[in-house]
Design an enzyme around this catalytic site. Structure first.
Site, mmCIF file in Angstrom:
data_model
loop_
_atom_site.group_PDB
_atom_site.id
_atom_site.type_symbol
_atom_site.label_atom_id
_atom_site.label_comp_id
_atom_site.label_asym_id
_atom_site.label_seq_id
_atom_site.Cartn_x
_atom_site.Cartn_y
_atom_site.Cartn_z
ATOM 1 N N ASP A 1 -5.634 27.574 -17.942
ATOM 2 C CA ASP A 1 -4.663 27.716 -16.918
ATOM 3 C C ASP A 1 -5.157 27.931 -15.955
ATOM 4 O O ASP A 1 -3.828 28.402 -14.641
ATOM 5 C CB ASP A 1 -3.365 28.452 -17.439
ATOM 6 C CG ASP A 1 -2.113 27.216 -18.993
ATOM 7 O OD1 ASP A 1 -3.109 26.531 -18.695
ATOM 8 O OD2 ASP A 1 -2.043 27.993 -20.177
ATOM 9 N N ASP B 1 7.733 -4.536 21.618
ATOM 10 C CA ASP B 1 6.296 -3.930 21.527
ATOM 11 C C ASP B 1 6.317 -3.188 19.776
ATOM 12 O O ASP B 1 5.906 -3.627 18.911
ATOM 13 C CB ASP B 1 5.953 -2.705 21.694
ATOM 14 C CG ASP B 1 5.311 -2.708 22.870
ATOM 15 O OD1 ASP B 1 5.186 -4.264 23.987
ATOM 16 O OD2 ASP B 1 5.210 -1.933 23.566
ATOM 17 N N GLY C 1 2.382 -7.012 15.672
ATOM 18 C CA GLY C 1 1.824 -8.774 15.411
ATOM 19 C C GLY C 1 1.556 -9.318 16.921
ATOM 20 O O GLY C 1 0.434 -10.310 16.150
ATOM 21 N N LEU C 2 0.700 -8.793 17.116
ATOM 22 C CA LEU C 2 -0.575 -8.780 18.623
ATOM 23 C C LEU C 2 -1.810 -9.336 18.218
ATOM 24 O O LEU C 2 -2.155 -9.744 17.776
ATOM 25 C CB LEU C 2 -0.754 -8.635 19.772
ATOM 26 C CG LEU C 2 -1.876 -8.683 20.850
ATOM 27 C CD1 LEU C 2 -1.321 -10.362 20.862
ATOM 28 C CD2 LEU C 2 -1.782 -8.060 21.992
#
Length: 531
Positions: A36, A287, A422-423
């Protein structure tokens, strides 16, 4: 018992270790076998602490089980006191150590050490790590602050005129997700409101500090998983109110400011006007229109999941398609949150169930723990980590809180960076058939020698015409072949759902005995699964 390669929470004694490691002047004597001692690595390797946790293990071995293991514990406890001279000590047993049924609390009491010794009795096979941390903190607060509690029925004295209000920050521990930076962020925010921090506990506190908890006017519960039990006890014994809002996200931070201002009887107007975050403008700007409607799946501890779901839906325009937690003690909070987003809550500590849910929902972003990072990587889905348990990279050297206005900025960056803009997506679509930038093209910096293996041949229209009846009869047990024009049409589908479209089309073709998938098959499959 379940055999697994991953667990979201360790046994409860690991939670006790998180409390002891976060504090100063406290030592933990753990009745445990040699195996342990692995828990030390959680703090030195993953959290990158510069010293071992303040834990002494009895480290009994198989040969000791026929001897007096109780005497072994007493010797370890006495040696720990003589060596480390702590202000207080907690004693307990690990999950394996509890099986031999020694009594660490009684054995430590028999030593009559000149310091407070708190016995932590943790049901190792019924509870887990977060519960163990909460129980340990509660028992420490009760044992050390309890003697200073006012008599029952007495009223809390008024704060002297001219004295600044003060509060305690409760909940941060070692191995917590960004706890170190959240403390700094909230201390700064409260200071702007004219509120002093009396004690931050467990992290950074000493046992002597715990004795001063009752001096504060109210308590700030930073992490309910570890602090709610202690805060409730302080409310009963010292008449200290405590906060209910966790300040993760812009809206939650503003509500938190108003909540603490009411508890401290101060005016929050100036702070609300002067403080701002970039997140609202970024998520509303042109943007960031590619964020709107992104499907997100969220999993982790309840506090961070509920906060992340609110941020994702209300502040960033994502669509929450699934959420869940491994903290069964907070199942009610997760179920209530799930109702807000009309989704089915997932309450489980089995990572395979989580992986199956992610595969079923096909999200565009996964927010979760270290395991969800692995799951998302296997499934090809963007991912960001929002909750413990985490690996070493989520204990950054830089300042990166999750709470407050700066925390909202950090979260925005963390969640947006894995996504394709996105672009970027538009450009990939525009140049998908370009000889140099097509999907299968080798990156220019790797050179010709690193060209990928050619893709499997795709059947052309001529091959479709010459397929004979014998081939058609075997399609029920084989995967349908894609025609070239169908493969080209498939590439027009956005990348994040293309895999699902391919699988559905192949399933449709196999179920209907279609040997070769054409453009018509692709659209027939789309119509079939859209119903």
């Amino acid at each position: 018992m379940q055999l697994t390669v991953w667990t979201y929470e360790g046994p409860p004694h690991v939670g006790a270790m998180r409390v002891a490691t976060g504090m100063e002047g406290l030592h933990y004597v753990l009745h445990a076998p040699q195996g342990d001692t692995y828990a030390d690595l959680l703090f030195t390797m993953i959290e990158r602490r510069d010293r071992r946790p303040p834990v002494t293990y009895t480290t009994f071995a198989a040969r000791d089980l026929g001897k007096d293991t109780a005497e072994l514990f007493k010797t370890a406890a006495q040696n720990a006191y003589d060596r480390f001279k702590p202000q207080a000590m907690i004693v307990g047993a690990s999950c394996t150590g509890s099986l031999i049924q020694d009594d660490p609390g009684g054995l430590a009491k028999a030593l009559a050490l000149p310091i407070p010794v708190v016995a932590i009795d943790l049901p190792a096979y019924q509870r887990k790590e977060n519960w163990g941390a909460a129980e340990t903190f509660y028992q420490l607060v009760r044992a050390i602050a309890g003697p200073k509690a006012p008599p029952p029925g007495s009223k809390r004295p008024e704060r002297p005129a001219g004295k600044r209000p003060s509060c305690n920050l409760l909940g941060p521990t070692a191995l917590g997700f960004r706890h170190r930076d959240d403390i700094i962020e909230l201390t700064t925010l409260l200071g702007k409101l004219g509120i002093d921090v009396n004690v931050t506990a467990p992290m950074g506190a000493t046992p002597a500090d715990l004795a001063r908890l009752g001096e504060a006017d109210f308590n700030v519960v930073m992490y309910p998983e570890t602090a709610s039990q202690a805060a409730s006890w302080l409310h009963r014994m010292f008449h200290q109110p405590f906060t209910k809002i966790v300040p993760i996200g812009v809206s939650a931070t503003r509500e938190f400011i108003e909540e603490v201002a009411k508890l401290a009887d101060v005016d929050p107007t100036a702070v609300l006007k002067s403080y701002s975050s970039r997140l609202p403008w970024y998520s509303h700007s042109v943007d960031s229109t590619y964020l709107t409607g992104k499907r997100v799946f969220i999993f982790g501890d309840a506090t961070h999941v509920v906060a992340a779901a609110r941020m994702a839906s209300d502040e960033m325009g994502f669509k929450v398609v699934g959420l869940g937690t491994y903290s069964r003690e907070f199942g009610r909070e997760i179920r209530e949150a799930a109702k807000l987003y009309d989704v089915e809550p997932l309450i489980t500590d089995d990572y395979l169930e989580v992986e199956a849910k992610v595969a079923e929902l096909h999200p565009e972003l996964v927010l979760g723990t270290q395991m969800e990072r692995h799951i998302a990587k296997r499934l090809g889905v963007p991912c960001a980590v929002i909750s413990a348990p985490v690996h070493v990279q989520d204990f950054p050297a830089r300042y990166a809180p999750q709470m407050g206005f700066e925390g909202a900025n950090v979260i925005f960056d963390t969640w947006v960076h894995p996504l394709m803009m996105g672009l970027e997506e538009h450009l990939l679509t525009m140049f998908r058939d370009d000889f140099e930038f097509k999907d299968g093209a080798t990156p220019s910096h790797l050179g010709v020698g690193h060209a990928p293996a050619p893709a499997p041949a795709v059947a052309d229209s001529a091959a479709v015409e010459v397929l004979d009846a014998t081939t058609a009869t075997t399609t029920e047990t084989t995967t349908a072949v894609w025609a070239a024009d169908a493969e080209k049409e498939l590439r027009k589908i956005p990348f994040f759902v293309r895999g699902k479209a391919r699988r559905n089309t192949e399933r449709f073709a196999n179920e209907n005995g279609v040997a070769t998938i054409t453009v018509e098959t692709l659209y027939d499959a789309k119509a079939h699964f859209s119903r």
